[in-house]
Design a protein around this motif. Structure first.
Motif, mmCIF file in Angstrom:
data_model
loop_
_atom_site.group_PDB
_atom_site.id
_atom_site.type_symbol
_atom_site.label_atom_id
_atom_site.label_comp_id
_atom_site.label_asym_id
_atom_site.label_seq_id
_atom_site.Cartn_x
_atom_site.Cartn_y
_atom_site.Cartn_z
ATOM 1 N N LYS A 169 36.430 46.570 45.589
ATOM 2 C CA LYS A 169 37.666 46.285 44.845
ATOM 3 C C LYS A 169 37.544 44.967 44.084
ATOM 4 C CE LYS A 169 41.507 46.814 47.242
ATOM 5 N NZ LYS A 169 42.394 46.786 48.436
ATOM 6 N N THR A 170 36.972 43.960 44.774
ATOM 7 C CA THR A 170 36.814 42.648 44.144
ATOM 8 C C THR A 170 35.889 42.741 42.932
ATOM 9 O OG1 THR A 170 37.141 41.524 46.263
ATOM 10 C CG2 THR A 170 36.071 40.262 44.525
ATOM 11 N N GLU A 171 34.794 43.487 43.084
ATOM 12 C CA GLU A 171 33.847 43.651 41.969
ATOM 13 C C GLU A 171 34.501 44.371 40.800
ATOM 14 O OE1 GLU A 171 30.508 45.613 43.677
ATOM 15 O OE2 GLU A 171 29.714 43.788 44.642
ATOM 16 N N PHE A 172 35.325 45.398 41.115
ATOM 17 C CA PHE A 172 36.022 46.126 40.052
ATOM 18 C C PHE A 172 36.990 45.204 39.317
ATOM 19 C CE2 PHE A 172 39.901 48.365 38.743
ATOM 20 C CZ PHE A 172 39.377 49.211 37.781
ATOM 21 N N ILE A 173 37.768 44.413 40.104
ATOM 22 C CA ILE A 173 38.732 43.488 39.502
ATOM 23 C C ILE A 173 38.018 42.466 38.629
ATOM 24 C CG2 ILE A 173 40.326 41.583 40.050
ATOM 25 C CD1 ILE A 173 41.199 43.248 42.503
ATOM 26 N N SER A 174 36.881 41.971 39.120
ATOM 27 C CA SER A 174 36.117 40.978 38.368
ATOM 28 C C SER A 174 35.626 41.544 37.035
ATOM 29 C CB SER A 174 34.928 40.505 39.200
ATOM 30 O OG SER A 174 34.156 39.581 38.479
ATOM 31 N N VAL A 175 35.064 42.745 37.084
ATOM 32 C CA VAL A 175 34.555 43.388 35.858
ATOM 33 C C VAL A 175 35.698 43.653 34.887
ATOM 34 C CG1 VAL A 175 33.494 45.480 34.933
ATOM 35 C CG2 VAL A 175 32.534 44.401 36.967
ATOM 36 N N ALA A 176 36.817 44.202 35.406
ATOM 37 C CA ALA A 176 37.972 44.519 34.558
ATOM 38 C C ALA A 176 38.540 43.254 33.915
ATOM 39 C CB ALA A 176 39.048 45.219 35.393
ATOM 40 N N ALA A 177 38.649 42.176 34.729
ATOM 41 C CA ALA A 177 39.193 40.917 34.210
ATOM 42 C C ALA A 177 38.302 40.336 33.118
ATOM 43 C CB ALA A 177 39.354 39.923 35.356
#
Length: 399
Positions: A169-177
């Motif tokens: 989830k953190t990696e997804f949020i980081s990429v999206a941000a």
């Protein structure tokens, strides 16, 4: 002769009564023995049930007696640490520290003062990485009977899968941000050019529309930056550049930035500070500014018009204590334990202010703790909240 016969009869009757009483006593004793046997059988059955539960429990269990000697370890705990109980039972906490496979656990327990000199009084929980493929949540529970400590129970819960999901989830949020950051910046500067009339004159109506879009875009920029900060914190990539700084100046700068909204809401803001000059602190200016901005922003946001916000700065022994008190909506007592959790927002805060990410206080807590400080709060619903944090004064601080 009649007298002798009478005595013999009486003697026989007495013996019969004694024999009867003896039989009744024997019967009572047999009943008592049966009850004892039954109680022992039930106790043994309960013991076997308890041992079966402990043995088959999916969580690891360790029990230390009041002298801090290990008296029980279940198979799951053995599997986690790849050890056998026959090598551990009755060993002291100090002896366990010498066993390589248990070093990570004993080091954690030592960190929380679990030793013979200083016994724990409260339950604590902390995550512990055992191996790349195993992360445990360690809970230590002091067991007390008749106001005396009888031992401590340690529960080991496997949270490896949970941590993997959180990481994804953190990696997804980081990429999206990161992906959102560039287009939002382009939108911001294009709108700024319109507002600065670099692309020609605008009607008042056009200006109002573009200004609203600009402000909404700014909120998105703040959200994206918060998401990136959270991602860096969780990846332990939130880097700090410490230098000796006067925190009073930082607070004044932050207050100045909020003057517009303070005046708009007619909030009375008071900044109290010591008469004597405070020592400089070892701070990351950017990060500590962000923490104070979040705390002051929340105080203003959740205080009703004509309310009051008080910022206090004082020297307490070897620390500087910062506090910010508001007369706002407060935090419900049932939700206070969750206030520093990522994405959490209290129910009354959502009603009062629908916009918000629930990331601010999570970031603030991490920033203060990275400065070796402590943060806490006191709150009463409908009366207000006071947030406190302390920062250590370095020995070589310049006055």
């Amino acid at each position: 002769m009649k007298k002798n016969i009478k005595k013999s009869v009486e003697l026989i009757k007495k013996r019969e009564e004694d024999l009867k009483e003896l039989k009744e006593t024997r019967k009572a004793l047999m009943n008592m023995l049966e009850d004892v046997d039954e109680s022992l059988s039930r106790a043994e059955e309960e013991k076997n049930k308890t041992l079966a539960i402990i043995t088959n429990l999916t969580d690891g269990l360790l029990f230390f007696d009041k002298k801090n000697n290990l008296s029980l370890i279940n198979p799951q705990a053995e599997n986690y640490f790849r050890i056998k109980d026959k090598n551990l039972i009755n060993k002291s906490f100090t002896d366990l520290f010498k066993i390589p496979n248990l070093k990570s656990l004993t080091r954690l327990l030592k960190e929380f003062s679990y030793n013979t000199n200083k016994q724990m009084k409260e339950i604590f929980r902390k995550e512990l990485i055992i191996r790349k493929d195993l992360v445990l949540e360690v809970s230590v529970i002091p067991l007390v009977g008749k106001e005396k400590k009888i031992g401590s129970l340690i529960i080991l819960h496997d949270i490896t899968r949970k941590k993997i999901i959180e990481r994804m989830k953190t990696e997804f949020i980081s990429v999206a941000a990161h992906q959102l950051r560039t287009p939002l910046s382009e939108i911001k500067w294009t709108l700024k050019m319109f507002l600065d009339k670099d692309l020609g004159e605008l009607t008042k109506e056009q200006q109002d529309f573009i200004k609203n879009i600009y402000l909404s875009n700014e909120k998105m920029v703040v959200l994206v930056n918060n998401l990136l900060n959270v991602s860096k914190i969780e990846d332990e990539k939130y880097l700090y550049k410490f230098e000796l700084i006067n925190i009073e100046k930082i607070i004044k700068e932050v207050i100045r930035d909020f003057q517009g909204v303070i005046k708009k809401k007619k909030i009375k803001l008071e900044f109290k500070k010591p008469k004597n000059k405070l020592p400089k602190l070892k701070l990351d200016k950017e990060k500590i500014t962000l923490a104070i901005q979040n705390l002051l922003g929340n105080a203003i946001r959740y205080t009703l018009p004509n309310g009051k916000v008080t910022v206090l700065l004082k020297n307490v022994k070897k620390e500087i204590e910062f506090s910010i008190k508001d007369t706002g909506i407060g935090i419900p007592i049932t939700e206070q334990k969750k206030i520093f959790i990522k994405f959490f927002r209290a129910a009354n805060a959502i009603i009062k202010e629908t916009e918000g990410s629930g990331l601010g206080l999570f970031i603030v807590k991490n920033i203060i703790e990275a400065h070796n400080g402590k943060i806490w709060f006191e709150s009463e619903e409908k009366k207000g909240t006071t947030f406190f944090f302390t920062l250590p004064i370095p020995n070589n601080s310049l006055k």
